[in-house]
Design a protein around this motif. Sequence first.
Motif, PDB file in Angstrom:
ATOM      1  N   LEU A  55      63.141   6.794 -11.258  1.00 26.80           N
ATOM      2  CA  LEU A  55      63.496   6.236  -9.328  1.00 26.80           C
ATOM      3  C   LEU A  55      62.099   5.969  -9.366  1.00 26.80           C
ATOM      4  O   LEU A  55      61.915   5.490  -8.442  1.00 26.80           O
TER       5      LEU A  55
ATOM      6  N   PHE B 190      69.629  -5.826  -8.638  1.00 28.48           N
ATOM      7  CA  PHE B 190      70.238  -4.097  -8.135  1.00 28.48           C
ATOM      8  C   PHE B 190      70.653  -4.441  -7.107  1.00 28.48           C
ATOM      9  O   PHE B 190      72.178  -3.609  -6.475  1.00 28.48           O
TER      10      PHE B 190
ATOM     11  N   TYR C 146      66.065   1.355 -15.619  1.00 25.16           N
ATOM     12  CA  TYR C 146      65.141   1.614 -15.101  1.00 25.16           C
ATOM     13  C   TYR C 146      63.228   2.736 -15.738  1.00 25.16           C
ATOM     14  O   TYR C 146      62.688   2.768 -15.815  1.00 25.16           O
TER      15      TYR C 146
ATOM     16  N   GLN D 205      64.502  -8.765 -10.233  1.00 32.15           N
ATOM     17  CA  GLN D 205      65.137  -7.697 -10.376  1.00 32.15           C
ATOM     18  C   GLN D 205      65.568  -6.925  -8.687  1.00 32.15           C
ATOM     19  O   GLN D 205      66.661  -6.070  -9.381  1.00 32.15           O
ATOM     20  N   ARG D 206      65.065  -7.169  -8.101  1.00 32.19           N
ATOM     21  CA  ARG D 206      65.865  -6.678  -6.655  1.00 32.19           C
ATOM     22  C   ARG D 206      67.214  -7.430  -6.661  1.00 32.19           C
ATOM     23  O   ARG D 206      67.987  -6.639  -6.469  1.00 32.19           O
TER      24      ARG D 206
ATOM     25  N   THR E  92      60.027   1.545  -4.219  1.00 31.06           N
ATOM     26  CA  THR E  92      60.039   2.024  -5.927  1.00 31.06           C
ATOM     27  C   THR E  92      62.132   2.239  -5.540  1.00 31.06           C
ATOM     28  O   THR E  92      62.971   2.327  -4.719  1.00 31.06           O
ATOM     29  N   VAL E  93      62.495   1.761  -6.672  1.00 33.54           N
ATOM     30  CA  VAL E  93      64.078   2.302  -6.801  1.00 33.54           C
ATOM     31  C   VAL E  93      64.596   3.407  -5.824  1.00 33.54           C
ATOM     32  O   VAL E  93      65.448   3.513  -5.073  1.00 33.54           O
TER      33      VAL E  93
ATOM     34  N   LEU F 279      60.477  -1.953  -7.369  1.00 30.46           N
ATOM     35  CA  LEU F 279      60.964  -2.856  -7.177  1.00 30.46           C
ATOM     36  C   LEU F 279      60.244  -3.990  -6.523  1.00 30.46           C
ATOM     37  O   LEU F 279      60.490  -3.931  -5.165  1.00 30.46           O
TER      38      LEU F 279
ATOM     39  N   ALA G 110      70.681   3.085 -12.028  1.00 29.54           N
ATOM     40  CA  ALA G 110      69.105   3.251 -11.720  1.00 29.54           C
ATOM     41  C   ALA G 110      68.131   3.611 -12.963  1.00 29.54           C
ATOM     42  O   ALA G 110      67.222   3.057 -13.379  1.00 29.54           O
TER      43      ALA G 110
END
Length: 271
Positions: A252, A161, A249, A157-158, A210-211, A256, A245
Motif C-alpha cells: 500500500l 485504480f 501493487y 496506473q492511476r 501512495t496507494v 501512483l 490493491a
Amino acid sequence: MTTTVSFDRVSDIYDATRGFPPGISEQVTDFILNLVSPTADTKFYETGIGTGRIAVPIAKRGYSYTGIDISEKMLAELHQKLEGVSHKLTAIKGDATALPFDNNSFDVALVVHVFHLISAWKQALAEISRVLKPDGILLYTHGYANSVSAGSEVNAQRWEFNEHWKAILEGYGHPLPRYGATEEEVLAELEAQGATLETEIAAQWRVEDTVSKFIENQENKIQSAAWSIPNDIFPHAIQDLRNWALERYGSLDYILPQQREFKITVVRNWA
C-alpha cells in the motif's frame, strides 16, 4: 428533478484536498489575467465560487469579482480568507440556474469544476450568457478528469485504480452517479451556440501519492461521487479495493504518480 451538489460536508477540507501546490495558484492567476487583459473597470463573475480558490487571488489584485455558490459553508471559508484584506469581492449563496444579476453585467465569467455537479447545466450556461456582456469572455474548466487518462503513461496506473474502484461498486449494484454534464457535452453545446473555443494550459504539475492515500481518500468520501454510496455496501467495497490493491501493487506504500494540468477553454463570440 434538478440536482445541484452542495459541498457543505467537505468545506473544511476542500482546500486541503483540492488546493493547488505551492506556486500554482499564482501561475493560474497570472495566466487568467494575461488571457483577458483586464482594466480597472473589468468585472469578473464566477458560478460555483466555493472557497475562492480562483476568485480570492484575482480579487487581491484589486479587481471587481462576484460569485455565487449553493454551499453556505464553502462561502464561509471564502469570507474567512478575506478578513482584513482590502477587496471588491461579493460572494453570495445563490442558484446557478437563476442568477440574481441584470443582463450584461459582467466582462469575464468563470466556471471551474462545476458543471459535472449540476443536472440543469444548460440552464446554468444560459444564465451565464445572459449576465455576460455581448463581447464578454467565458473561461471554462471542467475538471482534472482529463489529466487522469489511460492515454498518458504517467497516469496509466492511476487510471487503472479509478476504473477498478468503479468496477467494484458496479459489482455491488451501485455505479458511481453522474449528476451533470461531461466536458464534451458542454463544449459541444457552446459550439452549437456559435461560440469560438480555444484551449489553453494554465499550469501543469505532478502529484505522487501512495496507494494507501488513495484508498484513504475513498474511505473518507473526499470525492462527491462517493457521497451516495449506501453505508451497507461501502465498507465491503473499500475492503475489496484494499485487497485488490495489495495484490496488484504488492504494498500500500506503492506510489501512483499523476500528471495534472489546469486546462482552460476560452469561449468568445458567444454571449
